[in-house]
Scaffold this active site. Structure first.
Site, PDB file in Angstrom:
ATOM      1  N   GLU A   1       2.615  12.821  -7.471  1.00 50.94           N
ATOM      2  CA  GLU A   1       1.002  12.811  -8.240  1.00 50.94           C
ATOM      3  C   GLU A   1       0.712  13.848  -8.815  1.00 50.94           C
ATOM      4  OE1 GLU A   1      -2.183  12.269  -4.807  1.00 50.94           O
ATOM      5  OE2 GLU A   1      -3.439  12.759  -6.461  1.00 50.94           O
TER       6      GLU A   1
ATOM      7  N   ALA B   1       7.382  13.039  -3.050  1.00 47.48           N
ATOM      8  CA  ALA B   1       8.150  12.632  -3.975  1.00 47.48           C
ATOM      9  C   ALA B   1       9.538  14.043  -3.412  1.00 47.48           C
ATOM     10  CB  ALA B   1       7.047  12.838  -4.999  1.00 47.48           C
TER      11      ALA B   1
ATOM     12  N   GLY C   1       7.057  21.562  -2.059  1.00 52.22           N
ATOM     13  CA  GLY C   1       6.058  20.574  -1.349  1.00 52.22           C
ATOM     14  C   GLY C   1       6.398  19.010  -0.972  1.00 52.22           C
TER      15      GLY C   1
ATOM     16  N   HIS D   1      -9.890   9.880  -4.353  1.00 55.44           N
ATOM     17  CA  HIS D   1      -8.742   9.860  -3.734  1.00 55.44           C
ATOM     18  C   HIS D   1      -7.693  10.400  -4.782  1.00 55.44           C
ATOM     19  CE1 HIS D   1      -6.242   7.215  -1.616  1.00 55.44           C
ATOM     20  NE2 HIS D   1      -5.977   6.894  -2.545  1.00 55.44           N
TER      21      HIS D   1
ATOM     22  N   ARG E   1      -9.003  -0.367  -8.463  1.00 57.46           N
ATOM     23  CA  ARG E   1     -10.008  -0.117  -7.865  1.00 57.46           C
ATOM     24  C   ARG E   1     -11.185   1.208  -8.530  1.00 57.46           C
ATOM     25  NH1 ARG E   1      -5.530   3.195  -4.828  1.00 57.46           N
ATOM     26  NH2 ARG E   1      -5.097   1.962  -2.989  1.00 57.46           N
TER      27      ARG E   1
END
Lengths: 223, 252, 659
Positions: free
Chosen positions: C447, C66, C62, C423, C352
């Site tokens: 994440e 990050a 990925g 989200h 949130r």
């Protein structure tokens, strides 16, 4: 970032460098147009061509002008050479064309027709040179430059061709003027862009119009 | 809404491609162009046919993945938009829509409408950065940058790398892409040390990839979803001229 | 039209089961003074000499914030880095879509910010379900991130004096959020991407495009490499490495409709889980309050409107339920600014989870607006009057344009309609203080790990965490492990690699052989609906039991009735999707189990059985102050729950009040 040490001329071989050559020669050629037009307008003086012939005489004998003439010739050659190279390069960069391409939606007609206008102007240039430059300077024509001009312009076919070519020149200049300044990196904000586009439009209108008036004047005189 | 789609199909990079025609019906005007293709693909799959391959990811106009040449324009009939942000309400009901991949020699087709745009990354590799290692930076406010300069740098930095500039350009030039990065970094004080090298190397790579030249038609800026202005190209030209045609004050 | 796939509610539901595993007692967190922990820890880590770094191979999966920042920094250090991305360029990861900003305790505003305050806000925002040591470290390195990004040429917003501008964000009473218009994620990602490209040019990193990781290879308890599929040719490759770093983002796409990019998936972390890595807090999913509401069945994703909009926008609904008047025709006295009324001190800037739940609550009460009644207004008219169009344009111009493009309505004229959408996932692979999973040499960052956000992430903290992990934490901690790997000779010619490749191949063949009658998207949409209804904004035991049963049925039917056209030996986007959805189906079950087992409400996790009288979440610190780390124990075996107790030495868990 590791430094690349370019040779003095390597920039000439990059697409951006070639573009700079195109723009620089373009501006040079445009400046020539101004001078040329100024001279040509002498044809309109009703002095039987005296002023114009004197001007023609000066242009063909003055050593400085002779040097500039060589530069001018080189300018044309370079401008045309780069243009031909770009045509070749464009073909290579998109071997499969789009089946449907609506270029009119994102470009103006002047930039889309640069190649066509270039070809017409080039043909005009050759005919024009044959008619005046070759005739007068190389073949040593017995007629004066003024007489050559009058004879040519009183021919409706030649005049029509001349005027039509000026329309194409206008097209060529309409994009070329702006494009040259853009390529030289001078258009750094919208304000300058507007100014240059405006000046370009004016230039592309006024100069070819100035040239076209002369054959029209002589042609109308014959009526 | 219903549409007739004329879509470019090509099995892989080697195979020759051709257009195929499909009908889609029952499309909501609020569906995006890609969602319309989803509907078509769902049907093709159910019919046991090969669905149309197309690139997409974020579907909100920022990742730069999607890129279709629709009805003769990069990202379709609206200016400054990505394909994923194009909605069917902008098409006439019952019309025929031609969909092609972005075409350029440096963008070979992978399948159908998917093209390989890694050439753009290779241009960045040649200098689209400031050489700084993590841990070596001074305090962020040690380098004040006038707001107008930062704003302009930002305008150039928003390029999403979709390649629409190349696709729209009649010469398949990557100038707007390259210029956006050159201009972004040239404006910032941090970009000064490598300023000359950057433009030289990136232009060199741009040419090596086989992109065409720029003829200032401005098509790129009309189609650019990030609205990169043409002044980026003027900035690149200026950087290039400075780097090649003026003496380098830092050379011994 | 062929029949559509639906999963009926089950007649009977079984109880969900799991096994109690050993608690996790060593998370490698240092002890002592909070302020000195990270520094002391860094000083105690083993080092690898420069000439040895060149011999060590690291796989990074990925290239989002990050992954790209880690790969670039590891390359700068001199390691051999191989980066695998399923995109056609490392610049496309979904970090690029982050709009609002990045937090940092710079205190440039002189408004009393400090590392402590950022730490405290983050841990409180997460409803006291994160580790003190980790969160403090995050706040500490936040400062360096801004410095580094500015040096990279990231064009952050500035004030006229030339210094950096900041703005406020949900969950904080300070202005500590740095931003680059509405494209902060893009600018930060392009910075990290450019740094990675520099390492590619220098020969320290290689990026493999269009390569998706389908398995993690573990030998003797150590990560030894990955199995990747070349998405263009369909070939499977074995890649060996001294350490594997997963930076594959979150799994919000399990819900089908989310703000995530369409390709975002859980496959890499799920495969790691099935190879023995623990999965932390899988049910902690952030539902973002300000998204454009769904408009139709065909819809493929939801679009986020940055939380920063709540700085100047006011949230309201009509005071009369079912009021069908045009919003501009509703007089001020008939507008209910419910957030300002319920939470006077934070107003529209509550965290949130609270804003999302409040929106659900007023819509459930019948006050919702728009054609579906599932939306609330976000109104800028006050701000436009107060600040002028120019200022609002500067701040949110691109967001307004985006909203208008999608909905056909102009926020300059009418209030926006918004509704919550999935989200971000706070849950993810369990990692220790070194960001290493319980599998030696397998790291998870950004994440993808269960992270520092506890049960709720504050706005502008995702970018901070991704870059903190990648630029300033992993590059230190990974050396500690790699120092033990210097003499390991890598080989892909081992039984573990052969086994992993064989299993992957079998999975692909099996999917292609089913040739059922439903498309992958049909299964995915069903899964999403189940998760959204029962494991979304509010959860309860009976709903979760039902959802578990439905997902189990859905999964069984998937493996019997899905239709994947084409072959595995070509570019096949449906096959890619099928592999991802297959993993989402399994992950969905674990999310349900986790949500079911946690009999308390905290942060995003609202169990309807555990609420205060006012409808606020009721935390149970006595029984649930732990990280739930789940271990896979085989097909059809209940997972094992390992509890990592959370101890709070420096902050006192309080009832989170934003009143």
């Amino acid at each position: 970032m590791e430094a690349v040490s370019p040779s003095a001329t390597s920039w000439l071989h990059t697409s951006v460098g070639r573009k700079v050559v195109m723009a620089a020669t373009g501006i040079f050629l445009m400046s020539f147009l101004v001078v040329h037009l100024a001279g040509n307008l002498l044809l309109l003086r009703s002095d039987g061509g005296a002023a114009f012939n004197a001007y023609a005489e000066f242009m063909s004998t003055n050593p400085l002008i002779r040097v500039l003439e060589i530069l001018l010739f080189l300018g044309f050659v370079l401008h045309i050479y780069q243009g031909l190279y770009f045509i070749f390069r464009e073909r290579a960069a998109r071997p499969i064309r789009y089946s449907l391409n609506r270029a009119e939606a994102n470009t103006n007609i002047f930039s889309r027709t640069m190649r066509l206008s270039a070809i017409v102007v080039l043909v005009f240039l050759i005919v024009h040179l044959r008619h005046f430059f070759v005739e007068h300077r190389l073949l040593g024509s017995p007629y004066t430059m003024y007489e050559l001009c009058v004879a040519a312009f009183e021919n409706p076919y030649y005049s029509a061709f001349y005027v039509l070519s000026m329309v194409f020149l206008a097209f060529h200049l309409a994009h070329g003027f702006y494009s040259s300044f853009q390529t030289l990196g001078l258009i750094l904000n919208r304000r300058i862009e507007r100014a240059v586009r405006w000046a370009g439009a004016a230039f592309a209108f006024v100069i070819p119009l100035g040239f076209a008036i002369i054959p029209l004047y002589f042609l109308l005189r014959t009526l | 809404m219903r549409f007739t789609l004329r879509i470019w199909r090509q099995k892989n990079a080697q195979a020759p491609g051709h257009f195929e025609t499909y009908e889609v019906d029952g499309i909501s005007p609020d569906a995006s162009f890609l969602e319309m293709l989803d509907v078509l693909n769902e049907r093709l799959i159910k019919e046991g046919k090969d669905p149309v391959a197309f690139d997409h990811d974020c579907r909100e106009g920022i990742c730069g993945s999607c890129g279709l040449f629709i009805n003769g324009r990069a990202h379709g009939p609206l200016p400054n938009i990505t394909t994923c942000r194009l909605y069917m309400r902008h098409f006439e009901d019952g019309s025929t829509i031609t969909v092609e991949p972005f075409r350029a020699k440096p963008f070979p087709v992978i399948k159908d409408l998917v093209v390989d745009r890694s050439a753009l990354d290779r241009i960045i590799q040649k200098g689209g950065y400031i050489s700084v290692n993590a841990g070596s930076a001074p305090d962020a406010n040690a380098i004040p940058i006038p707001k107008p300069v930062a704003d302009r740098a930002f305008d150039y930095a928003t390029c999403i790398g979709c390649g629409a500039c190349v696709a729209a350009c009649k010469n398949a030039s990557a100038m707007l892409f390259t210029a956006a990065k050159v201009a972004h970094l040239a404006l910032l004080p941090q970009g000064q040390p490598e300023r000359r090298q950057r433009v030289r190397r990136m232009v060199q790579q741009m040419d090596a990839e086989g992109f065409g030249h720029c003829s200032n038609t401005g098509a790129c800026a009309v189609e650019c979803p990030a609205k990169i202005p043409l002044t980026a190209i003027a900035q690149l030209q200026r950087e290039f001229i400075r780097a090649h045609l003026t003496p380098d004050p830092y050379l011994r | 039209m062929a029949e559509t796939l639906t999963i009926p509610a089950p007649v009977r539901t079984a109880d969900l089961s799991w096994r109690e595993g050993e608690p996790i007692l060593n998370n490698r967190c240092p002890s002592g003074d909070l302020e000195k922990r990270w520094t002391r820890h860094k000083d105690s880590l083993r080092l690898v000499a420069p000439h040895n770094k060149r011999k060590l191979e690291i796989v990074v999966v990925g290239a989002g914030l990050a992954g790209a920042s880690a790969a670039a920094t590891l390359g700068e250090l001199g390691y051999r880095v191989k980066v695998f991305v399923y995109h056609n360029s490392p610049r496309r990861a979904h970090s690029i879509a982050a709009q609002g900003g990045i937090n940092a305790a710079k205190n440039y505003r002189n408004d009393g910010d400090s590392i402590w305050r950022l730490f405290y806000d983050t841990i409180k925002g997460g409803d006291f379900r994160a580790r003190e040591s980790n969160v403090y470290r995050l706040a500490e390195v936040s400062v360096q991130i801004i410095d580094h990004c500015v040096a990279q040429g990231v064009p952050f917003a500035r004030e006229y004096g030339g210094y950096l501008d900041t703005r406020s964000f949900g969950g904080a009473q300070l202005m500590r959020t740095f931003y680059a218009r509405g494209q902060t994620g893009q600018q930060l990602l392009l910075g990290a991407y450019a740094a990675l490209q520099r390492q590619v040019e220098l020969g320290n990193a290689q990026v493999f495009y269009n390569h998706e990781v389908l398995d993690i290879v573990v030998e003797d308890g150590r990560a030894r490499g990955i199995i990747v599929r070349n998405l263009i040719t369909g070939e499977l490759h074995r890649v060996a490495a001294h350490a594997v770093v997963l930076a594959t983002g979150g799994y919000g796409n399990a819900y089908y409709l989310s703000t995530n990019a369409k390709m975002s998936n859980a496959t890499a972390i799920w495969r790691a889980y099935k190879r023995g890595a623990y999965f932390g807090n899988p049910s902690f999913v952030q539902i973002h309050p300000t998204c454009i509401p769904q408009s139709g069945e065909y819809q493929s994703k939801l679009t986020l409107m940055s939380e920063s909009l709540r700085n100047d926008g006011r949230v309201w609904v009509p005071r009369t339920p079912g009021d069908k008047r045009h919003p501009n025709d509703i007089p001020e006295s008939e507008r209910w600014y419910y957030l300002e009324e319920w939470y006077p001190s934070y107003g529209n800037l509550v965290p949130r989870d609270i804003a999302s739940r409040a929106a659900k609550k007023v819509c459930d009460m019948g006050y919702g607006v728009g054609p579906t009644g599932r939306a609330v207004y976000l109104d800028f008219s006050d701000a436009i009057r107060r600040l002028g169009r120019e200022v609002i344009y500067q701040r949110y111009g691109n967001l307004f344009e985006m909203y208008e493009e999608i909905t056909g309505e102009s926020p300059w004229e009418t209030p926006m309609r918004i509704y919550p959408a999935v989200h971000y996932t706070m849950g993810g692979l369990w990692v220790d203080y070194n960001l290493m999973t319980n599998i030696e040499g397998l790291y998870a960052i950004g994440e993808a790990n269960f992270s520092d956000h506890g049960a709720n992430r504050l706005g502008a903290s995702a970018l901070m965490q991704g870059l903190a992990d990648g630029y300033f934490i992993l590059p230190y901690t990974i050396g500690d492990y790699l120092a033990t790997q210097l003499f390991v000779k890598l080989s892909t010619d081992t039984s573990a690699f052969a086994q992993a490749e064989k299993e992957t191949r079998a999975r692909i063949t099996k999917l292609l052989d089913i040739q059922g009658k439903y498309t992958v998207d049909e299964f995915h949409r069903n899964l999403g609906k189940i998760l959204w209804d029962y494991c979304g904004l509010a959860r309860n035991a009976s709903g979760l039991r039902q959802a578990y049963e439905q997902i189990r049925v859905l999964r069984e039917r998937f493996w019997k009735e899905v239709k994947v056209p084409g072959t595995g030996a070509e570019f096949n986007q449906v096959l890619e999707k099928a592999l991802r959805v297959a993993d989402f189906l399994e992950l969905g079950e674990l999310m349900i189990i986790d949500a079911y087992h946690r009999e308390e409400s905290c942060g995003c996790h609202l169990r309807e059985e555990y609420q205060t009288e006012e409808g606020e979440p009721l935390r149970n610190d006595k029984d649930y102050a732990y990280v739930a780390a789940w271990e896979w124990r085989g097909e059809n075996e209940p997972p094992a729950l390992h509890k990592e107790p959370l101890t709070f030495e420096f902050v006192k868990p309080t009832i989170r009040s934003y009143k």
